[in-house]
Design a protein around this motif. Structure first.
Motif, PDB file in Angstrom:
ATOM      1  N   SER A   1     -38.125   1.205   9.446  1.00  0.00           N
ATOM      2  CA  SER A   1     -37.064   2.103  10.573  1.00  0.00           C
ATOM      3  C   SER A   1     -37.883   2.509  11.695  1.00  0.00           C
ATOM      4  O   SER A   1     -37.133   3.021  12.231  1.00  0.00           O
ATOM      5  CB  SER A   1     -36.063   2.486   9.402  1.00  0.00           C
ATOM      6  OG  SER A   1     -37.341   4.177   9.721  1.00  0.00           O
ATOM      7  N   PHE A   2     -38.804   2.569  11.206  1.00  0.00           N
ATOM      8  CA  PHE A   2     -39.949   3.048  12.417  1.00  0.00           C
ATOM      9  C   PHE A   2     -39.122   4.613  12.916  1.00  0.00           C
ATOM     10  O   PHE A   2     -39.379   4.639  13.642  1.00  0.00           O
ATOM     11  CB  PHE A   2     -39.791   2.370  13.810  1.00  0.00           C
ATOM     12  CG  PHE A   2     -40.937   0.790  13.646  1.00  0.00           C
ATOM     13  CD1 PHE A   2     -42.170   0.420  13.531  1.00  0.00           C
ATOM     14  CD2 PHE A   2     -39.902  -0.164  13.123  1.00  0.00           C
ATOM     15  CE1 PHE A   2     -42.373  -0.320  13.662  1.00  0.00           C
ATOM     16  CE2 PHE A   2     -40.264  -1.243  12.941  1.00  0.00           C
ATOM     17  CZ  PHE A   2     -41.888  -1.187  13.459  1.00  0.00           C
ATOM     18  N   ARG A   3     -39.694   5.394  11.864  1.00  0.00           N
ATOM     19  CA  ARG A   3     -38.352   7.102  11.350  1.00  0.00           C
ATOM     20  C   ARG A   3     -37.666   6.722  12.730  1.00  0.00           C
ATOM     21  O   ARG A   3     -37.352   8.342  12.420  1.00  0.00           O
ATOM     22  CB  ARG A   3     -39.789   7.460  12.199  1.00  0.00           C
ATOM     23  CG  ARG A   3     -41.211   7.467  12.442  1.00  0.00           C
ATOM     24  CD  ARG A   3     -42.288   8.442  12.865  1.00  0.00           C
ATOM     25  NE  ARG A   3     -43.441   7.989  11.921  1.00  0.00           N
ATOM     26  CZ  ARG A   3     -44.867   8.987  12.786  1.00  0.00           C
ATOM     27  NH1 ARG A   3     -44.893   9.757  13.689  1.00  0.00           N
ATOM     28  NH2 ARG A   3     -45.348   8.726  11.682  1.00  0.00           N
ATOM     29  N   ALA A   4     -36.423   5.950  11.544  1.00  0.00           N
ATOM     30  CA  ALA A   4     -34.693   6.181  12.155  1.00  0.00           C
ATOM     31  C   ALA A   4     -34.428   7.621  11.136  1.00  0.00           C
ATOM     32  O   ALA A   4     -35.069   7.199  10.444  1.00  0.00           O
ATOM     33  CB  ALA A   4     -34.446   5.195  12.441  1.00  0.00           C
ATOM     34  N   ASP A   5     -33.775   7.843  11.293  1.00  0.00           N
ATOM     35  CA  ASP A   5     -32.636   9.197  11.429  1.00  0.00           C
ATOM     36  C   ASP A   5     -31.559   8.311   9.830  1.00  0.00           C
ATOM     37  O   ASP A   5     -31.571   9.044   9.168  1.00  0.00           O
ATOM     38  CB  ASP A   5     -32.244  10.253  12.435  1.00  0.00           C
ATOM     39  CG  ASP A   5     -33.236  11.121  12.345  1.00  0.00           C
ATOM     40  OD1 ASP A   5     -34.048  11.261  11.660  1.00  0.00           O
ATOM     41  OD2 ASP A   5     -32.872  10.707  13.552  1.00  0.00           O
ATOM     42  N   ARG A   6     -30.648   7.161  10.416  1.00  0.00           N
ATOM     43  CA  ARG A   6     -29.990   6.591  10.022  1.00  0.00           C
ATOM     44  C   ARG A   6     -30.003   5.195   9.953  1.00  0.00           C
ATOM     45  O   ARG A   6     -30.526   4.678  11.385  1.00  0.00           O
ATOM     46  CB  ARG A   6     -28.475   7.587  10.171  1.00  0.00           C
ATOM     47  CG  ARG A   6     -28.422   8.777   9.742  1.00  0.00           C
ATOM     48  CD  ARG A   6     -26.763   9.440  10.681  1.00  0.00           C
ATOM     49  NE  ARG A   6     -27.348   9.179  11.512  1.00  0.00           N
ATOM     50  CZ  ARG A   6     -25.505   8.864  12.569  1.00  0.00           C
ATOM     51  NH1 ARG A   6     -24.878   8.821  12.480  1.00  0.00           N
ATOM     52  NH2 ARG A   6     -26.391   9.456  13.877  1.00  0.00           N
ATOM     53  N   VAL A   7     -30.086   4.835   8.707  1.00  0.00           N
ATOM     54  CA  VAL A   7     -29.656   3.166   8.800  1.00  0.00           C
ATOM     55  C   VAL A   7     -28.949   2.546   8.532  1.00  0.00           C
ATOM     56  O   VAL A   7     -27.758   3.087   7.917  1.00  0.00           O
ATOM     57  CB  VAL A   7     -31.659   2.162   8.112  1.00  0.00           C
ATOM     58  CG1 VAL A   7     -31.129   1.260   8.931  1.00  0.00           C
ATOM     59  CG2 VAL A   7     -32.477   3.241   9.280  1.00  0.00           C
ATOM     60  N   PHE A   8     -28.278   1.177   9.043  1.00  0.00           N
ATOM     61  CA  PHE A   8     -26.882   0.962   8.871  1.00  0.00           C
ATOM     62  C   PHE A   8     -27.385  -0.577   8.477  1.00  0.00           C
ATOM     63  O   PHE A   8     -28.184  -1.047   9.522  1.00  0.00           O
ATOM     64  CB  PHE A   8     -24.999   1.191   9.708  1.00  0.00           C
ATOM     65  CG  PHE A   8     -25.041   2.327   9.536  1.00  0.00           C
ATOM     66  CD1 PHE A   8     -24.445   2.966   8.577  1.00  0.00           C
ATOM     67  CD2 PHE A   8     -25.110   3.132  10.485  1.00  0.00           C
ATOM     68  CE1 PHE A   8     -24.141   4.883   8.700  1.00  0.00           C
ATOM     69  CE2 PHE A   8     -25.671   4.611  10.500  1.00  0.00           C
ATOM     70  CZ  PHE A   8     -24.746   5.126   9.079  1.00  0.00           C
ATOM     71  N   ALA A   9     -26.743  -1.726   7.944  1.00  0.00           N
ATOM     72  CA  ALA A   9     -26.636  -2.992   7.971  1.00  0.00           C
ATOM     73  C   ALA A   9     -25.081  -3.568   7.815  1.00  0.00           C
ATOM     74  O   ALA A   9     -24.252  -2.690   7.693  1.00  0.00           O
ATOM     75  CB  ALA A   9     -27.217  -3.361   6.721  1.00  0.00           C
ATOM     76  N   TYR A  10     -24.808  -4.309   9.005  1.00  0.00           N
ATOM     77  CA  TYR A  10     -23.635  -5.177   9.336  1.00  0.00           C
ATOM     78  C   TYR A  10     -24.187  -6.533   8.413  1.00  0.00           C
ATOM     79  O   TYR A  10     -25.198  -7.202   8.709  1.00  0.00           O
ATOM     80  CB  TYR A  10     -23.173  -4.917  10.054  1.00  0.00           C
ATOM     81  CG  TYR A  10     -22.668  -3.516  10.713  1.00  0.00           C
ATOM     82  CD1 TYR A  10     -20.861  -3.556  11.099  1.00  0.00           C
ATOM     83  CD2 TYR A  10     -23.233  -2.413  11.251  1.00  0.00           C
ATOM     84  CE1 TYR A  10     -20.760  -2.015  11.164  1.00  0.00           C
ATOM     85  CE2 TYR A  10     -22.653  -0.831  11.495  1.00  0.00           C
ATOM     86  CZ  TYR A  10     -21.682  -1.893  11.798  1.00  0.00           C
ATOM     87  OH  TYR A  10     -20.754  -0.316  11.965  1.00  0.00           O
ATOM     88  N   VAL A  11     -23.239  -6.871   7.409  1.00  0.00           N
ATOM     89  CA  VAL A  11     -23.127  -8.107   6.947  1.00  0.00           C
ATOM     90  C   VAL A  11     -22.154  -8.703   7.332  1.00  0.00           C
ATOM     91  O   VAL A  11     -21.439  -8.814   7.020  1.00  0.00           O
ATOM     92  CB  VAL A  11     -23.992  -8.210   5.878  1.00  0.00           C
ATOM     93  CG1 VAL A  11     -24.180  -9.300   4.607  1.00  0.00           C
ATOM     94  CG2 VAL A  11     -25.134  -6.798   5.180  1.00  0.00           C
ATOM     95  N   GLY A  12     -22.381  -9.725   7.888  1.00  0.00           N
ATOM     96  CA  GLY A  12     -21.486 -11.196   8.561  1.00  0.00           C
ATOM     97  C   GLY A  12     -20.291 -10.120   9.601  1.00  0.00           C
ATOM     98  O   GLY A  12     -20.435  -9.529  10.197  1.00  0.00           O
ATOM     99  N   GLN A  13     -19.426 -10.767   9.573  1.00  0.00           N
ATOM    100  CA  GLN A  13     -18.408 -10.736  11.090  1.00  0.00           C
ATOM    101  C   GLN A  13     -17.475  -9.361  10.359  1.00  0.00           C
ATOM    102  O   GLN A  13     -17.833  -8.306  11.267  1.00  0.00           O
ATOM    103  CB  GLN A  13     -16.972 -11.756  11.875  1.00  0.00           C
ATOM    104  CG  GLN A  13     -18.806 -12.617  11.873  1.00  0.00           C
ATOM    105  CD  GLN A  13     -19.504 -11.945  13.173  1.00  0.00           C
ATOM    106  OE1 GLN A  13     -18.834 -11.287  14.232  1.00  0.00           O
ATOM    107  NE2 GLN A  13     -20.473 -12.679  13.103  1.00  0.00           N
ATOM    108  N   ASP A  14     -16.778  -9.320   9.188  1.00  0.00           N
ATOM    109  CA  ASP A  14     -15.311  -8.716   8.763  1.00  0.00           C
ATOM    110  C   ASP A  14     -16.132  -7.251   8.589  1.00  0.00           C
ATOM    111  O   ASP A  14     -15.270  -6.618   7.860  1.00  0.00           O
ATOM    112  CB  ASP A  14     -14.266  -9.162   8.926  1.00  0.00           C
ATOM    113  CG  ASP A  14     -13.905 -10.349  10.181  1.00  0.00           C
ATOM    114  OD1 ASP A  14     -13.906  -9.801  11.148  1.00  0.00           O
ATOM    115  OD2 ASP A  14     -13.539 -11.222   9.942  1.00  0.00           O
TER     116      ASP A  14
END
Length: 247
Positions: free
Chosen positions: A177-190
């Motif tokens: 994350s390179f020291r990010a505070d939050r991480v989210f993943a979007y898988v696909g379009q919807d």
């Protein structure tokens, strides 16, 4: 006498047909072969235990399914038919960055994407640290199998690696994350976003975040976007295409 000849012929035909089936099973064992540049005339396997971690700079460090079982390393990968007669790069790194294996493999030109018996080919992995690797804890190893030669750097097209399992009940993405505070993943379009969590390990140098994808997308190429958000609203987006298997 004629009856004996007929029986012998039937046995021969059955044996011949059985022999034809055997090479099909062998495909799973010979689909991938090491293709690193030779050293002193030999193709070597590259791995090392390091005194200090080397950080590659990649955000998505692992794309994998894994079962925690002790014993010999069983390493497989979903190899799409479109990757036949091409090079792939396999990188395995520990969370602390002190173990690293980076190797190029060639996919057999005859590969057709698997079969019901052997959907995921064996990845030749002649490690000298099998005991150490087999004892690694959850999220202790990141595995990424990318399209292309390792010497050209990691591409953005990756497939699913299987470590001591052939079941894809959930996909694990291991993220730097390179020291990010939050991480989210979007898988696909919807699909809704997946909230990623810190890796619960000491010495998280190579990566520090895990995203668990439980809702399996349709097979084929699926775009995955990783958002790393820092306090104050600054964010970064990184994209990767993951090739999901049919089963």
């Amino acid at each position: 006498m004629q009856l004996k000849k007929k029986i012998s012929m039937i046995r021969f035909i059955r044996f011949f047909l059985f022999a034809l089936v055997l090479p099909q099973a062998g495909i799973a064992q010979t689909t991938l072969s090491l293709a690193n540049d030779p050293e002193e005339g030999k193709t070597v396997f590259h791995e090392a235990l390091l005194k200090a971690a080397r950080i590659s700079g990649a955000v998505v460090v692992g794309v994998q399914a894994r079962t925690l079982v002790e014993g010999p390393v069983d390493f497989r990968a979903h190899v799409p038919a479109a990757w036949a007669d091409q090079m792939i790069c396999v990188r395995v790194v520990s969370a602390d960055g002190l173990y690293e294996a980076v190797n190029t493999y060639h996919v057999d030109a005859a590969w057709r994407g698997g079969s019901a018996e052997f959907p995921y080919p064996d990845v030749p992995f002649p490690t000298e640290y099998g005991q150490r690797l087999s004892e690694s804890v959850a999220n202790g190893l990141a595995i990424r199998v990318s399209r292309g030669d390792c010497t050209a750097g990691q591409t953005t097209e990756a497939t699913v690696a299987f470590w001591n399992t052939t079941a894809l009940t959930e996909l694990t993405l291991l993220i730097n994350s390179f020291r990010a505070d939050r991480v989210f993943a979007y898988v696909g379009q919807d699909a809704p976003p997946v909230k990623c969590e810190p890796v619960d390990l000491q010495g998280r140098t190579a990566y520090d975040t895990v995203c668990v994808i439980k809702d399996r997308p349709q097979p084929g190429n699926v775009d995955v976007s990783i958002y790393r958000v820092k306090t104050g609203g600054a964010s970064a987006e990184d994209k990767i295409t993951v090739v999901f298997p049919k089963e």
